[in-house]
Design a protein around this motif. Structure first.
Motif, short mmCIF file in Angstrom:
data_model
loop_
_atom_site.label_atom_id
_atom_site.label_comp_id
_atom_site.label_asym_id
_atom_site.label_seq_id
_atom_site.Cartn_x
_atom_site.Cartn_y
_atom_site.Cartn_z
N LEU A 1 6.66 -8.11 1.91
CA LEU A 1 7.75 -8.59 2.77
C LEU A 1 7.41 -8.34 4.23
CD1 LEU A 1 10.71 -7.20 0.69
CD2 LEU A 1 9.77 -9.50 0.64
N TYR A 2 7.83 -9.28 5.06
CA TYR A 2 7.40 -9.29 6.45
C TYR A 2 8.61 -9.33 7.36
CZ TYR A 2 5.37 -11.49 10.64
OH TYR A 2 4.98 -11.81 11.90
N ASN A 3 8.51 -8.64 8.47
CA ASN A 3 9.59 -8.67 9.44
C ASN A 3 9.02 -9.08 10.79
OD1 ASN A 3 11.68 -8.23 11.14
ND2 ASN A 3 12.27 -6.28 10.22
N LEU B 1 9.19 -7.04 14.31
CA LEU B 1 8.41 -5.83 14.56
C LEU B 1 6.91 -6.11 14.71
CD1 LEU B 1 10.17 -3.59 11.95
CD2 LEU B 1 10.28 -3.32 14.42
N CYS B 2 6.51 -7.32 14.37
CA CYS B 2 5.07 -7.62 14.32
C CYS B 2 4.48 -7.69 15.71
CB CYS B 2 4.88 -8.94 13.60
SG CYS B 2 3.17 -9.39 13.37
N ILE B 3 3.27 -7.14 15.86
CA ILE B 3 2.59 -7.24 17.14
C ILE B 3 1.45 -8.26 17.09
CG2 ILE B 3 3.17 -4.92 17.97
CD1 ILE B 3 0.36 -4.09 16.95
N PHE B 4 1.37 -8.98 16.02
CA PHE B 4 0.38 -10.06 15.85
C PHE B 4 -1.06 -9.58 16.11
CE2 PHE B 4 4.41 -12.07 16.82
CZ PHE B 4 4.52 -12.88 15.71
N CYS B 5 -1.40 -8.50 15.42
CA CYS B 5 -2.75 -7.98 15.59
C CYS B 5 -3.72 -8.66 14.64
CB CYS B 5 -2.76 -6.48 15.35
SG CYS B 5 -2.29 -6.06 13.67
N ASP B 6 -3.22 -9.40 13.67
CA ASP B 6 -4.05 -10.15 12.71
C ASP B 6 -4.81 -9.27 11.73
OD1 ASP B 6 -3.22 -12.43 13.76
OD2 ASP B 6 -5.14 -13.11 14.55
N LYS B 7 -4.52 -7.98 11.73
CA LYS B 7 -5.29 -7.12 10.82
C LYS B 7 -5.04 -7.49 9.36
CE LYS B 7 -6.20 -2.98 13.39
NZ LYS B 7 -5.60 -1.76 13.90
N CYS B 8 -3.78 -7.80 9.06
CA CYS B 8 -3.46 -8.10 7.67
C CYS B 8 -4.16 -9.37 7.22
CB CYS B 8 -1.95 -8.21 7.49
SG CYS B 8 -1.16 -9.30 8.65
N GLU B 9 -4.24 -10.33 8.10
CA GLU B 9 -4.91 -11.58 7.73
C GLU B 9 -6.38 -11.34 7.44
OE1 GLU B 9 -4.46 -14.82 10.46
OE2 GLU B 9 -6.10 -15.91 9.53
N VAL C 1 -3.27 -1.50 6.23
CA VAL C 1 -3.88 -1.63 7.55
C VAL C 1 -2.86 -1.90 8.64
CG1 VAL C 1 -6.11 -2.42 6.74
CG2 VAL C 1 -4.36 -4.10 7.30
N CYS C 2 -1.67 -2.36 8.27
CA CYS C 2 -0.71 -2.75 9.30
C CYS C 2 -0.31 -1.54 10.16
CB CYS C 2 0.54 -3.34 8.64
SG CYS C 2 1.79 -3.84 9.83
N PRO C 3 -0.50 -1.63 11.47
CA PRO C 3 -0.16 -0.50 12.33
C PRO C 3 1.34 -0.25 12.41
CG PRO C 3 -0.88 -2.36 13.65
CD PRO C 3 -1.11 -2.73 12.24
N LYS C 4 2.13 -1.27 12.09
CA LYS C 4 3.58 -1.13 12.19
C LYS C 4 4.23 -0.96 10.82
CE LYS C 4 4.21 -1.70 16.59
NZ LYS C 4 5.04 -0.84 17.42
N GLY D 1 8.31 -0.74 9.06
CA GLY D 1 8.84 -1.75 8.17
C GLY D 1 8.47 -3.16 8.54
N CYS D 2 7.39 -3.30 9.27
CA CYS D 2 6.95 -4.65 9.61
C CYS D 2 6.40 -5.36 8.39
CB CYS D 2 5.89 -4.57 10.70
SG CYS D 2 5.12 -6.12 11.01
N LEU D 3 5.53 -4.69 7.69
CA LEU D 3 4.97 -5.25 6.46
C LEU D 3 5.19 -4.21 5.37
CD1 LEU D 3 3.55 -7.96 6.17
CD2 LEU D 3 1.39 -6.78 6.17
N THR D 4 5.92 -4.58 4.34
CA THR D 4 6.18 -3.62 3.28
C THR D 4 5.94 -4.27 1.93
OG1 THR D 4 8.48 -4.27 3.42
CG2 THR D 4 7.89 -2.15 4.40
S1 SF4 Z 1 -0.95 -6.11 10.42
FE1 SF4 Z 1 1.26 -5.82 10.72
S2 SF4 Z 1 1.55 -5.90 12.96
FE2 SF4 Z 1 -0.50 -6.71 12.54
S3 SF4 Z 1 -0.16 -8.93 12.39
FE3 SF4 Z 1 -0.03 -8.14 10.29
S4 SF4 Z 1 2.15 -7.76 10.02
FE4 SF4 Z 1 1.84 -7.97 12.20
#
Ligand code: SF4
Ligand code: SF4
Lengths: 361, 170, 119
Positions: B37-39, B42-50, B88-91, B95-98
């Motif tokens: 689940l994504y919020n 709160l996301c900082i769009f770091c692209d780490k999850c991708e 890996v999600c820094p946030k 609860g940005c990515l759970t």
């Molecule tokens: S890793 Fe977390 S903060 Fe970074 S882009 Fe993905 S959801 Fe957003």
């Protein structure tokens, strides 16, 4: 004397869990020659591992080689990559890894044994075995969050801890399981009809086992004491008092008994590991990129699994080689059929507990 | 013999060992690795999850090149539920990515709708289209990235040219 | 970095079968597998063995700089279970190995030598 008839067995067959094809030349009931084809499920995993994935998440790919021994592949890979990166997982992590690995072995062995019982015509025993297996599956799901793909390993440790309550729960369930397994063990051991179908079938002598480099429970059923848990240092097996389980009969029956003995031994190992679970971190940080090469041997439920890793200082590895237990048991399996009855072919194959998706990768 | 009969009688009246899924819910234990689940707030769009996702089930599409506005897309039917993205999600702690501890409903009559599943899943109504839409998105996302890189490059060139002219003028 | 207990015997393609034959004792050692690595246009082949009695000990017979068109000798008459790895070597690197056939792992004739970097 009858004529020669070619009977195909597989690649799709009601008794086969996975695609492998045997072509039997038979004379009357007796098999005289065998052709084997193992590559139906080749997915090019070794290729993908060195082109598409970075070393940090190759393991998600490698664990999906096989459902049963996913933890073995994670283990083989991580113990290798940790050597290349020069990190050492903390003690607590090693114990958690051991617990999951042994739980995995239990569920794999229980199903393998149940399967042999089924093709030997003992459907009820199959259900008993699978029913007990569910306890282990629930435990695994509880600890790792998934029934099959545990993904608990990570470079430098494990991803999840075992809490006090979970530890208690595991202990309670395992003691329950032990009673049940001992009951089923009795059936395998003493049942007359099961013995008729399995005793003396597909005998492997100790000498043959050594000549053909047989691994795993199949080797141990012939009295060959080989086990990567004792021959290679990767998890603290010495500390929890691991002993190799062997039988000397070398037939289908002995393989089942060895597996059942190992299940009981694994339960003991886990109970001891939980009692002595060290305190501390479950993960350490690592730096750098993998460089150099390493050889790893780990013990899968089916036998010894070999990993070769080579890194060249970049994010993507240069070579990943996986040699799985079934791969080294196929040659003797092929020889064994000759001279046996066709009706025994199913128990023979299943007593080897073959895993084709591992073999072909 | 008598023992056997007693045993069979017991079994006749004992509770079944199996769960009657799908007529009964199949309970997930605590800590089950389920849907991601994504919020967005709160996301900082770091692209780490991708970047970490092994099968590529998370894709960011750049919808507006000038402001670098990104849209999160997630395909629960491609996801292998490994949880690497949450790691890996820094946030993630905020609860940005759970990872929920319930499983995603199978792709049956309708596509599951939830704002937390990302944009694509909320735009599709026909379950048969999910696969096609996803492969189209993969191409679009890649193109948008290339376009963005091109745009950035031009911006940089423009800046450099401006700086040059400034220098010459002064 | 390499595990300290791995003993590597460098040898040549002509001598490797002879070497393994003289050294190998099926009661003491245990054949693990044959492994090929593409080292940029040249193949390196390892014949890997382990010890039944000594912990962590492994032995590797290593031949480097094998070009892809040489015939690789087979050890299947010394170690009867080695044929699988030899067939696989042939499929994966498209090299000729004695007494082997193509197609046990890769059925599609369009896919040739997936583990070679030049293809
Ligand atoms: S890793 Fe977390 S903060 Fe970074 S882009 Fe993905 S959801 Fe957003
Ligand atoms: S759980 Fe794994 S597969 Fe699913 S989105 Fe996250 S990283 Fe990708």
């Amino acid at each position: 004397m009858g004529n020669k008839i070619v009977v195909p067995f597989g690649s799709q067959h009601i008794a086969l869990p996975e695609p492998v094809s045997f072509l039997f030349d038979t004379k009357n009931e007796i098999i005289t020659n065998v052709k084997v084809d193992v590559g139906y499920v080749h997915r090019g995993i070794e290729k993908a591992a060195i082109t598409k994935f970075e070393f940090t998440n190759v393991s998600y790919l490698l664990t999906r080689i096989c459902g049963f021994c996913s933890i073995t592949h994670a283990g083989g890979y991580h113990h290798g990559i940790e050597k290349l990166l020069d990190v050492e997982a903390p003690k607590r992590a090693e114990y958690i890894r051991l617990i999951i690995t042994e739980l995995d072995r239990i569920h794999s062995h229980l199903l393998a044994n149940a399967h042999v019982a089924e093709v030997a015509g003992y459907e009820n025993l199959f259900m008993q075995g699978v029913k007990d297996r569910e306890i282990v599956m629930d435990l695994l799901e509880n600890i790792t969050g998934n029934r099959i793909q545990y993904d608990i390993y990570t470079i430098g440790g494990v991803r999840r801890d075992i809490s006090k309550e979970t530890a208690e729960y595991i202990k309670k369930q395992l003691l329950k399981l032990k009673d049940k397994v001992l009951k089923v063990y009795d059936f395998y051991d003493t049942d007359y009809t099961f013995g008729l179908k399995t005793k003396g079938i597909s005998y492997i002598s100790l000498d043959d086992a050594k000549k053909y480099n047989v691994v795993g429970p199949i080797a141990r059923a012939s009295g060959l004491a080989t086990d990567a848990r004792a021959e290679f240092d990767y998890l603290p097996y010495d500390e929890v008092g691991f002993e190799i389980q062997t039988r000397t009969e070398g037939d289908v029956w002995a393989r089942n008994i060895v597996r059942q003995m190992e299940v009981i031994h694994s339960i003991d190992l886990i109970l001891r590991a939980i009692d002595n679970l060290p305190e501390g971190d479950i993960k350490v940080k690592y730096k750098g990129r993998p460089k150099g090469e390493t050889f790893v041997r780990v013990e899968a439920p089916r036998g010894e699994c070999f990993y070769y890793l080579k890194g060249n200082g970049t994010k993507v590895l240069e070579r990943v080689r996986v040699r799985v237990p079934t791969y080294s048991n196929i040659p003797i399996l092929k020889e064994l059929f000759v001279g046996e009855k066709y009706s025994d072919a199913q128990p023979i194959v299943l007593s080897f507990d073959p895993c084709m998706s591992c073999t072909a990768r | 013999m008598v023992k056997m009969f007693i045993e069979s009688f017991k079994n006749l009246f004992s509770k079944p060992e199996t769960v009657k899924y799908p007529f009964e819910p199949f309970p997930e234990p605590e800590g089950f690795r389920g849907t991601i689940l994504y919020n967005e707030e709160l996301c900082i769009f770091c692209d780490k999850c991708e970047n970490v996702c092994p099968p590529g089930a998370i894709l960011f599409e750049i919808v507006d090149i000038e402001t670098n506005k990104r849209e999160y897309n997630y395909n629960p039917y491609l996801c292998i539920y490994c949880g690497a993205c949450v790691d890996v999600c820094p946030k993630a702690d905020e609860g940005c990515l759970t990872q929920a501890n319930t499983r995603t409903k199978p792709l049956g009559e309708e596509v599951v709708k939830d704002k937390k599943l990302g944009y694509l899943m909320n735009r599709i109504t026909n379950p048969k289209e999910v696969e096609k839409a996803w492969s189209e998105l993969e191409i679009r996302a890649k193109e948008s990235r290339e376009k963005y890189a091109e745009y950035k490059k031009q911006q940089r060139m423009k800046k450099r040219a401006q700086a040059q002219t400034k220098k010459e003028n002064s | 970095m390499i595990n300290p207990n791995v003993e590597i015997f460098e040898t040549t393609l002509e001598k490797v079968v002879e070497d393994i034959k003289n050294w190998y004792d099926y009661k003491k050692y245990h054949y693990v597998t044959i492994n090929g690595v593409d080292e940029g246009g040249k193949l390196r082949i390892d014949w890997i063995f382990a010890d039944y009695n000594e912990k962590n000990k492994m032995y590797v017979f290593r031949v480097t700089d094998v070009s892809f068109d040489t015939l690789i000798p087979s050890i299947a008459n010394i170690i009867p279970s080695a044929w699988m790895a030899e067939w696989e070597l042939r499929d994966m690197f498209d090299v000729e190995v004695e007494n082997t056939q193509k197609g046990i792992f890769i059925k599609d004739p369009n896919i040739v030598a997936p583990l070679r970097k030049d293809k």
